[in-house]
Every structure is written in structure tokens, then in C-alpha cells.
Write a protein that holds these residues in place. Structure first.
Motif, PDB file in Angstrom:
ATOM      1  N   GLY A  30       0.805  -1.223   0.000  1.00  0.00           N
ATOM      2  CA  GLY A  30       0.000   0.000   0.000  1.00  0.00           C
ATOM      3  C   GLY A  30       0.824   1.252   0.000  1.00  0.00           C
ATOM      4  O   GLY A  30       1.978   1.238   0.368  1.00  0.00           O
ATOM      5  N   ARG A  31       0.159   2.289  -0.553  1.00  0.00           N
ATOM      6  CA  ARG A  31      -1.259   2.307  -0.835  1.00  0.00           C
ATOM      7  C   ARG A  31      -1.589   1.912  -2.271  1.00  0.00           C
ATOM      8  O   ARG A  31      -2.605   1.269  -2.533  1.00  0.00           O
ATOM      9  N   GLY A  32      -0.764   2.290  -3.247  1.00  0.00           N
ATOM     10  CA  GLY A  32      -1.084   2.049  -4.651  1.00  0.00           C
ATOM     11  C   GLY A  32      -1.265   0.594  -5.020  1.00  0.00           C
ATOM     12  O   GLY A  32      -2.065   0.259  -5.896  1.00  0.00           O
ATOM     13  N   GLY A  33      -0.557  -0.310  -4.348  1.00  0.00           N
ATOM     14  CA  GLY A  33      -0.669  -1.729  -4.664  1.00  0.00           C
ATOM     15  C   GLY A  33      -1.909  -2.392  -4.110  1.00  0.00           C
ATOM     16  O   GLY A  33      -2.228  -3.528  -4.472  1.00  0.00           O
ATOM     17  N   PHE A  34      -2.646  -1.675  -3.227  1.00  0.00           N
ATOM     18  CA  PHE A  34      -3.888  -2.254  -2.709  1.00  0.00           C
ATOM     19  C   PHE A  34      -4.913  -2.439  -3.826  1.00  0.00           C
ATOM     20  O   PHE A  34      -5.693  -3.383  -3.816  1.00  0.00           O
ATOM     21  N   TYR A  35      -4.923  -1.512  -4.790  1.00  0.00           N
ATOM     22  CA  TYR A  35      -5.908  -1.593  -5.875  1.00  0.00           C
ATOM     23  C   TYR A  35      -5.683  -2.838  -6.739  1.00  0.00           C
ATOM     24  O   TYR A  35      -6.573  -3.678  -6.851  1.00  0.00           O
ATOM     25  N   PRO A  36      -4.517  -2.994  -7.374  1.00  0.00           N
ATOM     26  CA  PRO A  36      -4.328  -4.211  -8.166  1.00  0.00           C
ATOM     27  C   PRO A  36      -4.276  -5.469  -7.304  1.00  0.00           C
ATOM     28  O   PRO A  36      -4.762  -6.529  -7.727  1.00  0.00           O
ATOM     29  N   GLY A  37      -3.699  -5.376  -6.114  1.00  0.00           N
ATOM     30  CA  GLY A  37      -3.614  -6.548  -5.252  1.00  0.00           C
ATOM     31  C   GLY A  37      -4.985  -7.117  -4.937  1.00  0.00           C
ATOM     32  O   GLY A  37      -5.199  -8.337  -5.006  1.00  0.00           O
ATOM     33  N   THR A  38      -5.920  -6.247  -4.620  1.00  0.00           N
ATOM     34  CA  THR A  38      -7.274  -6.693  -4.284  1.00  0.00           C
ATOM     35  C   THR A  38      -7.973  -7.318  -5.482  1.00  0.00           C
ATOM     36  O   THR A  38      -8.568  -8.396  -5.380  1.00  0.00           O
ATOM     37  N   LEU A  39      -7.889  -6.663  -6.636  1.00  0.00           N
ATOM     38  CA  LEU A  39      -8.557  -7.211  -7.815  1.00  0.00           C
ATOM     39  C   LEU A  39      -7.928  -8.534  -8.236  1.00  0.00           C
ATOM     40  O   LEU A  39      -8.634  -9.506  -8.539  1.00  0.00           O
ATOM     41  N   ILE A  40      -6.604  -8.604  -8.234  1.00  0.00           N
ATOM     42  CA  ILE A  40      -5.931  -9.856  -8.613  1.00  0.00           C
ATOM     43  C   ILE A  40      -6.269 -10.973  -7.628  1.00  0.00           C
ATOM     44  O   ILE A  40      -6.492 -12.119  -8.022  1.00  0.00           O
ATOM     45  N   ALA A  41      -6.362 -10.648  -6.342  1.00  0.00           N
ATOM     46  CA  ALA A  41      -6.751 -11.655  -5.344  1.00  0.00           C
ATOM     47  C   ALA A  41      -8.161 -12.168  -5.610  1.00  0.00           C
ATOM     48  O   ALA A  41      -8.429 -13.372  -5.485  1.00  0.00           O
ATOM     49  N   HIS A  42      -9.068 -11.279  -5.997  1.00  0.00           N
ATOM     50  CA  HIS A  42     -10.428 -11.717  -6.340  1.00  0.00           C
ATOM     51  C   HIS A  42     -10.403 -12.595  -7.587  1.00  0.00           C
ATOM     52  O   HIS A  42     -11.067 -13.638  -7.633  1.00  0.00           O
ATOM     53  N   LEU A  43      -9.647 -12.167  -8.599  1.00  0.00           N
ATOM     54  CA  LEU A  43      -9.589 -12.932  -9.844  1.00  0.00           C
ATOM     55  C   LEU A  43      -9.013 -14.333  -9.623  1.00  0.00           C
ATOM     56  O   LEU A  43      -9.471 -15.305 -10.242  1.00  0.00           O
ATOM     57  N   LEU A  44      -8.017 -14.435  -8.738  1.00  0.00           N
ATOM     58  CA  LEU A  44      -7.387 -15.735  -8.466  1.00  0.00           C
ATOM     59  C   LEU A  44      -8.032 -16.481  -7.300  1.00  0.00           C
ATOM     60  O   LEU A  44      -7.631 -17.602  -6.985  1.00  0.00           O
ATOM     61  N   ARG A  45      -8.984 -15.824  -6.646  1.00  0.00           N
ATOM     62  CA  ARG A  45      -9.674 -16.405  -5.492  1.00  0.00           C
ATOM     63  C   ARG A  45      -8.672 -16.897  -4.450  1.00  0.00           C
ATOM     64  O   ARG A  45      -8.708 -18.045  -4.009  1.00  0.00           O
ATOM     65  N   THR A  46      -7.789 -15.977  -4.075  1.00  0.00           N
ATOM     66  CA  THR A  46      -6.754 -16.319  -3.104  1.00  0.00           C
ATOM     67  C   THR A  46      -6.727 -15.293  -1.981  1.00  0.00           C
ATOM     68  O   THR A  46      -7.307 -14.215  -2.092  1.00  0.00           O
ATOM     69  N   GLU A  47      -6.056 -15.636  -0.899  1.00  0.00           N
ATOM     70  CA  GLU A  47      -5.974 -14.754   0.263  1.00  0.00           C
ATOM     71  C   GLU A  47      -5.076 -13.554  -0.027  1.00  0.00           C
ATOM     72  O   GLU A  47      -4.125 -13.639  -0.815  1.00  0.00           O
ATOM     73  N   ILE A  48      -5.377 -12.441   0.634  1.00  0.00           N
ATOM     74  CA  ILE A  48      -4.605 -11.209   0.454  1.00  0.00           C
ATOM     75  C   ILE A  48      -4.346 -10.575   1.809  1.00  0.00           C
ATOM     76  O   ILE A  48      -5.231 -10.603   2.689  1.00  0.00           O
ATOM     77  N   TYR A  49      -3.155 -10.032   1.964  1.00  0.00           N
ATOM     78  CA  TYR A  49      -2.792  -9.304   3.182  1.00  0.00           C
ATOM     79  C   TYR A  49      -2.061  -8.023   2.787  1.00  0.00           C
ATOM     80  O   TYR A  49      -1.230  -8.042   1.877  1.00  0.00           O
ATOM     81  N   PRO A  50      -2.353  -6.927   3.490  1.00  0.00           N
ATOM     82  CA  PRO A  50      -1.707  -5.660   3.160  1.00  0.00           C
ATOM     83  C   PRO A  50      -0.385  -5.483   3.894  1.00  0.00           C
ATOM     84  O   PRO A  50      -0.197  -6.005   4.991  1.00  0.00           O
ATOM     85  N   VAL A  51       0.531  -4.755   3.269  1.00  0.00           N
ATOM     86  CA  VAL A  51       1.741  -4.278   3.933  1.00  0.00           C
ATOM     87  C   VAL A  51       1.913  -2.809   3.572  1.00  0.00           C
ATOM     88  O   VAL A  51       1.375  -2.334   2.572  1.00  0.00           O
ATOM     89  N   ARG A  52       2.677  -2.109   4.419  1.00  0.00           N
ATOM     90  CA  ARG A  52       3.029  -0.706   4.128  1.00  0.00           C
ATOM     91  C   ARG A  52       4.533  -0.573   4.302  1.00  0.00           C
ATOM     92  O   ARG A  52       5.053  -0.652   5.418  1.00  0.00           O
ATOM     93  N   PHE A  53       5.217  -0.425   3.194  1.00  0.00           N
ATOM     94  CA  PHE A  53       6.652  -0.204   3.155  1.00  0.00           C
ATOM     95  C   PHE A  53       6.821   0.986   2.222  1.00  0.00           C
ATOM     96  O   PHE A  53       6.756   0.845   1.005  1.00  0.00           O
ATOM     97  N   THR A  54       6.994   2.171   2.782  1.00  0.00           N
ATOM     98  CA  THR A  54       6.789   3.377   1.998  1.00  0.00           C
ATOM     99  C   THR A  54       7.676   4.528   2.456  1.00  0.00           C
ATOM    100  O   THR A  54       8.161   4.535   3.586  1.00  0.00           O
ATOM    101  N   ARG A  55       7.824   5.492   1.568  1.00  0.00           N
ATOM    102  CA  ARG A  55       8.511   6.741   1.908  1.00  0.00           C
ATOM    103  C   ARG A  55       7.510   7.827   2.305  1.00  0.00           C
ATOM    104  O   ARG A  55       7.891   8.909   2.705  1.00  0.00           O
TER     105      ARG A  55
END
Length: 199
Positions: free
Chosen positions: A45-70
């Protein structure tokens, strides 16, 4: 710290990414990553939450957020990414797909991948919507490679003083190319009156 750490002077033109484009890129990443069969998606996150969530739905797999950011509250505060939210311990022994928005310097993507590997993941692959040419060798899956200023549909507009306006960071980045935002760059969304609001 200025946004110049993002190298906006190096951008060549602009590319307005639509929600339709975004969905299509995520579909292709999901189809390509299906052979890898990730057991967990780590969305950066934050920008990767958008594709991460959609890809997780498409693959029907578990998703967890991380924040490693400037950044904090959308402002660049650090030269190098800092951990605000680390991956969960359950990555141990699992096939992990790390998903982020873009590979530019690669610091964020490589930092998250290294952390997940240190935590005992069996194998880690990485995916991004976009990469600049100087970061294209880093991810395993890339939707688009471009050195244009990529305008995301989710952060192109922000609320300032109760009104939507073009994101100030994008305005600054466009100015580096002697461009100013016009209505064609706004999100063509129809206003919807809220069904309920405390105000």
C-alpha cells in the motif's frame, strides 16, 4: 522532502490510465500468475492495494496488506522506504505474490520481497501494473512498461477544502513537461447522491 525524488523530470509524455485499462491489466497479470498459483497475495500500500485486491479476487486467493513506503498521509517524508505494516507470519512455507503499483527504483518491491523471503516463504514472485524502463528488470510480471507520467484513476483527484481537484503532485509533475491539467484528464464519473450521510 520534495516529490522530485520520484524523478518527474525524467517522464516522457503522459498516459491517462482508465479504470477499464486498470481492470484489463489486472486480468492479464492474474492469468499469467495463475500458473504460479500463489497461496497469498501481499499487496503493497497504498497504490498496490488496488491491483492486489482485484488480482486476489480474480485468483480467489488470500490477500494481506503491507506498508513499506517513503510517504505518510500522501507526503514523501523519507529517502528510503520505511516499514509501517509488516507481512503476517503465515507467509512461512507459502507461495507468495507481492503486488505493487509501479517499479521505478525498485526499492519498495525488492524490500518487501526480501522481507517475505526472510520470513520463510517457499517462493516469492512480484507483479506491478507498470514499470519504467529503468525498473523493468525487477518484477516478474509487468502490465505496462513506459517512461510516461502515468496518471492513475484512483489518485488523480483528491479532496481539498471539501471539493475535488486534480492531485497537486500530478500538477507539479505535469509542469515539468510544461503541461497543465485540463478536463480531459479528470475521471469521467457521474455524481451519485448518497443514500445516507450524517451531514
Amino acid at each position: 522532502m520534495s516529490q522530485e525524488s520520484y524523478g518527474y523530470s525524467n517522464r516522457d509524455g503522459i498516459w491517462s490510465i482508465s479504470w477499464h485499462d486498470f481492470h484489463g491489466i489486472c486480468q492479464e497479470i492474474a492469468l499469467a500468475a495463475a500458473n504460479f498459483n500463489p497461496e497469498i497475495i501481499i499487496a503493497v500500500g497504498r497504490g498496490g492495494f488496488y491491483p492486489g485486491t482485484l488480482i486476489a479476487h480474480l485468483l480467489r486467493t488470500e490477500i494481506y496488506p503491507v506498508r513499506f513506503t517513503r510517504r505518510k498521509n500522501d507526503v514523501v517524508l523519507h529517502e528510503k522506504p520505511q516499514w509501517l505494516l509488516e507481512p503476517p507470519a503465515l507467509v512461512r512455507g507459502k507461495r507468495i505474490l507481492v503486488v505493487d503499483e509501479i517499479a521505478s527504483s525498485g526499492q519498495t518491491l525488492l524490500g518487501v520481497k526480501q522481507k517475505v523471503e526472510e520470513m520463510g516463504a517457499s517462493v516469492v514472485q512480484t507483479a506491478v501494473l507498470y514499470a519504467h524502463t529503468w525498473g523493468a528488470n525487477i518484477p516478474d510480471y509487468i502490465g505496462l512498461i513506459s517512461d510516461a507520467l502515468l496518471l492513475n484513476p484512483w489518485d488523480r483527484e483528491v479532496v481539498v477544502d471539501g471539493c475535488l481537484q486534480f492531485h497537486p503532485e500530478y500538477i507539479e509533475a505535469l509542469a515539468k513537461q510544461n503541461l497543465t491539467p485540463d478536463k480531459s484528464l479528470r475521471i469521467p464519473a457521474s455524481p451519485i447522491n448518497l443514500a445516507k450521510s450524517p451531514i
